[in-house]
Each structure stands twice: as C-alpha cells, then as structure tokens.
Design a protein around this motif. Structure first.
Motif, short mmCIF file in Angstrom:
data_model
loop_
_atom_site.label_atom_id
_atom_site.label_comp_id
_atom_site.label_asym_id
_atom_site.label_seq_id
_atom_site.Cartn_x
_atom_site.Cartn_y
_atom_site.Cartn_z
N THR A 1 1.52 3.45 2.26
CA THR A 1 2.39 3.67 3.41
C THR A 1 3.49 2.61 3.47
OG1 THR A 1 0.77 2.45 4.71
CG2 THR A 1 0.71 4.83 4.90
N GLY B 1 2.17 -4.30 10.26
CA GLY B 1 1.18 -3.80 9.29
C GLY B 1 -0.12 -3.43 9.96
N ASP C 1 0.85 -1.20 0.00
CA ASP C 1 0.00 0.00 0.00
C ASP C 1 0.88 1.25 0.00
OD1 ASP C 1 0.94 0.08 2.57
OD2 ASP C 1 -0.93 0.87 3.38
N ASN D 1 1.22 -10.25 10.42
CA ASN D 1 1.79 -8.96 10.07
C ASN D 1 1.41 -7.92 11.13
OD1 ASN D 1 2.92 -6.79 8.75
ND2 ASN D 1 1.29 -6.64 7.20
N CYS E 1 0.47 -0.24 12.02
CA CYS E 1 0.61 0.90 11.11
C CYS E 1 -0.74 1.30 10.54
CB CYS E 1 1.58 0.52 9.99
SG CYS E 1 1.76 1.76 8.73
N SER E 2 -1.51 0.28 10.16
CA SER E 2 -2.83 0.53 9.58
C SER E 2 -3.77 1.21 10.58
CB SER E 2 -3.42 -0.79 9.10
OG SER E 2 -4.67 -0.58 8.54
N CYS F 1 3.49 -0.19 4.65
CA CYS F 1 3.52 -1.03 5.84
C CYS F 1 2.58 -2.23 5.69
CB CYS F 1 3.20 -0.25 7.10
SG CYS F 1 1.57 0.46 7.13
N CYS F 2 1.59 -2.11 4.81
CA CYS F 2 0.67 -3.22 4.58
C CYS F 2 0.93 -3.77 3.18
CB CYS F 2 -0.78 -2.75 4.65
SG CYS F 2 -1.19 -2.10 6.26
N SER F 3 0.80 -5.08 3.07
CA SER F 3 0.97 -5.65 1.73
C SER F 3 -0.01 -6.80 1.55
CB SER F 3 2.40 -6.13 1.53
OG SER F 3 2.76 -7.00 2.57
#
Lengths: 167, 280
Positions: free
Chosen positions: A111, B125, A109, B122, B128-129, A113-115
């Motif tokens: 940022t 993640g 994404d 994660n 962060c989200s 940090c997410c995938s």
C-alpha cells in the motif's frame, strides 16, 4: 438457562483476551531467545536467489519482502549471521546528539504507506555525502545480519555490506 | 504458469504465509456465517460502525501504551455492540443514526488521539495499516495465530450450537418471541460475536473494509440460493475461496491484501448476479 450460557461465553472471551498477553513475549527482544529453540528458522529454497546470500529479498514480491523484513525485526536472533540481500530506497538518519549518520535501505509495503528501514554499514572507507547516492535512489545492498544495543534498545543492521546503486 | 506455481509453493514454505492463510480463512469463514444473519436483519452497517469503534479503541490502547491492545479493543467493541443494539431499540436515536454516530465519532476521536498523543514516528503508516489492513495478516506472530484460531473456533461453535435460534430470530423476531425464544438475549449474543469477528478481521482487511467481508459473500449467495442453510453454506464457501485467492494474489503480485480480498468478493458477487439474471 440461556442467560448462563451467554455469561459462560462472555467469560471464555474474557479469558481469551487475558491469554493474549503472551503475544508480548514474542515481541519483546529479551524474551525472543525462548522462542528460537522452538521455532527453527525456515529459509525456503529459492532457485532465483543469489547463491552468495542466505536470504535474497530482491527475488521476492514486495508484499513478501515487507513481511519477511517484519519477521526479521520480530525475531532478529534467528537471522544473526545470515547474509541478506535487499533492494530498496536509500535513506539516511542523522543523530544530532551523537553526530552520527545511520544509513538504511527503505522497504515499502504494497500500500506504500508502511515502510521498514533495514540499516546497513557499507564496507570500506566512505564519506557521506560524497561517496553515497542521493536519498531516495534505488540501491541493492548485501551484508551480514547482526543486532546491536544502543540506549537500551536492540537494533538490527547489515554489516560489511556491499552497495550497488541501481540505474 | 509453472513458474507462478513454483513461486507459490516456495512462498508457502514461509511460516508467516502459512499463518496468514490459516487466520485469513478462519476469519473469512466466521464473518460469512454471521454475515447472512446481519444482512437479513438489516444490520449490514453494524460491522462498519463497530470496526470504527475498534479503530478508536486501538488508538486509545496506543496512547495508553498498552502492549496487548486486545485487552482494550475487545471489551470496548463488545460494549459498543451491546449499546448499539440497545440504543436501536429503546431510545430516541434509532438504528442507523446510532450506528452512523458511533461510527464517525469513534473514527474521528481515534485519529485525533493518534495525532495528539502517539509516540510513533509514522502516524500515517499506523493509520493506513489499521484502516486498510496493509500487510498486518502477513506479520502475525505464533501466539496471535493461536488466539485467532481459538476465537474463531468459539464463534463457529456458538453459531452451530445456536443455529436454530439464530435462524428463528433472523426471519421473524416477533414470532420467535411469541414462541418463547429469548430474542433479546440472542440479539445480544449476535452482537458479541459480531464484535469478536470485527476485532479478528481488522488484521485481515483493516477496519474500513470489514463490512465487505461480512456482506458480499452473503449477498452473492442470496442471488442464487433461497434457503437459509444453503445461503450460509454457499456464503461460507465464497468467503473462504475469496480470502484464499486474495491472499495468494497479493503475495504473488504485490497487491494490498485487504483490498484484493474485497475485489475478489465483488467479482464473485457480479458473477452470481449474472447467474441469477440468466436464470430468470
């Protein structure tokens, strides 16, 4: 009088949170078939898209790609049989128990940090690691979107995929 | 330019973009309405504190495996809002100290719980989200959109119905009490609505950036306008435009949604500050 009005508002709020339980219905893969009939899949016409694909993620911004892949994971039945083209980082997951390799294109994404990993099966006979690119290399894959069941869970993958390693 | 417009038109045909826009604008509107009152009552940081509480509650929901985390996040955040207000008034730990204590405490406990008990692969993640919103607003499902719409309508309706009372306690609580207004009850109402907005806004900008959504539009409007009503109207317009602009920029140029909206709010604040400076 005021007290009763506040209590009424709080009750409404409590009722609303109870209504929120419906969100689970959509996220549960078994029940998503119910929503399919109500929600027709919308694939906007994209002049830059590869005509060989139904959904070309390579022409969308990274925020849009991440959101579109998330939508595909939420309601996979809507995308069954569609030809998807995606660009991302090559990734491998090795299942020790089944001694099996799973290959995916990793989409990050904005940022970073997410995938989301989109699993693909490369068409033809290929041996890992000899024929595959290095993990983390940018690749473009195109394949038919499908789902499969494993250990009681539903997974998505691109079947009969072609893969191009980007320079 | 026409290319960008064509792309934008194409993006707006995606349902998740439409959902993001509807929810984003409603959250922005709600937060700006309450923002003016919170800023004037020196409660600017209550949003920050409550958002951290919501983060902690979300971690608890994740650990307990509750599928609909709203069932845990909303009651805990509302309860904390009420406690913060009560604590600020009656006990030895006053206002800002109580907010700071609950804020960092909830943040630390939330992160600790997520690390110790999370089943997610994660964690960074997830954190962060939740903290920065990431693309949460663009991954909403239809029932979540409806929930946001209903909650936003309730917030707006409550604000409009109790507008005069909220106005009275915002400017002079003691005078309002003397004239028979039940200020404590209205403070409680404001706290509950603030908690609702915080929970809603976590989807849009994440828990660390929520305060910006509450304070920037109000402060910008206060640079130029002086009456309560005009400040609220201007604040609502600024907030809605910045949220819309932020979402559009983020989908066009791949920037994080939350921080893009806040950047637009900051830019507007400086523009309004400049206008007020030139007027002097």
């Amino acid at each position: 009088m005021m007290k009763y009005q506040i209590i009424a508002i709080l009750c409404c709020v409590a009722l609303l949170t109870a209504c929120g339980k419906n969100t689970e219905i959509v996220q549960n893969p078994e029940d998503t078939a119910q929503t399919t009939a109500e929600n027709e899949l919308v694939i906007p016409e994209n002049p830059d898209a590869d005509p060989a694909s139904d959904i070309d993620l390579t022409t969308l911004s990274s925020t849009m790609v991440y959101s579109q892949v998330a939508a595909m994971m939420y309601t996979p039945e809507q995308y069954e049989g569609k030809i998807i083209k995606a660009k991302g980082l090559f990734s491998v997951y090795h299942d020790e128990f089944q001694n099996k390799d799973y290959f995916a294109v990793l989409i990050k994404d904005a940022t970073a940090c997410c995938s989301q990993g989109l699993e693909f099966v490369w068409s033809g006979d290929h041996v890992y690691p000899d024929d595959y690119p290095e993990v983390g290399k940018e690749i473009t894959v195109m394949g038919t979107f499908a789902t499969y069941e494993e250990d009681g869970a539903t997974y998505c993958q691109l079947l009969d995929s072609s893969m191009i390693v980007d320079a | 330019m026409s290319n960008i417009l064509e792309t934008l038109v194409m993006y707006f045909q995606y349902p998740f973009v439409q959902y993001a826009m509807i929810v984003g604008l409603l959250i922005a509107l709600c937060s700006s309405l309450l923002g003016v009152t919170l800023v004037l009552k020196r409660f600017s940081f209550i949003g920050d504190g409550l958002s951290h509480v919501a983060f902690g509650a979300m971690a608890i929901a994740g650990v307990l495996g509750v599928s609909n985390n709203m069932l845990i996040v909303l009651p805990i955040t509302v309860l904390s809002a009420v406690l913060l207000l009560r604590t600020g008034q009656n006990t030895k730990i006053k206002g800002d100290a109580a907010v700071a204590m609950i804020s960092v405490g909830a943040l630390a406990m939330g992160y600790l719980l997520m690390n110790l008990f999370s089943s997610s692969a994660n964690i960074s993640g997830d954190v962060c989200s939740t903290l920065f919103g990431s693309t949460s607003i663009l991954t909403l499902t239809k029932p979540e959109v409806w929930l946001c719409i209903i909650m936003a309508v309730i917030v707006i309706a409550v604000f409009l119905i109790f507008y005069h009372k909220i106005f009275a306690i915002t400017f002079d609580e003691n005078f309002a009490k003397a004239t028979g207004v039940k200020a404590d009850a209205y403070n409680l109402l404001i706290a509950v609505i603030t908690a609702l907005i915080i929970v809603l806004a976590m989807n849009l900008v994440g828990s660390l950036l929520i305060s910006a959504l509450i304070i920037f539009p109000s402060l910008s409007a206060m640079r130029v306008f002086k009456s309560f009503r005009s400040v609220i109207i201007c604040s609502a317009v600024i907030s809605v435009i910045c949220a819309g602009l932020g979402i559009i920029i983020s989908i066009l140029f791949s920037t994080p949604v939350g921080s893009t909206i806040v950047a637009a709010d900051i830019l507007v604040f400086f523009m309004f500050w400049l206008v007020s400076y030139c007027k002097k």
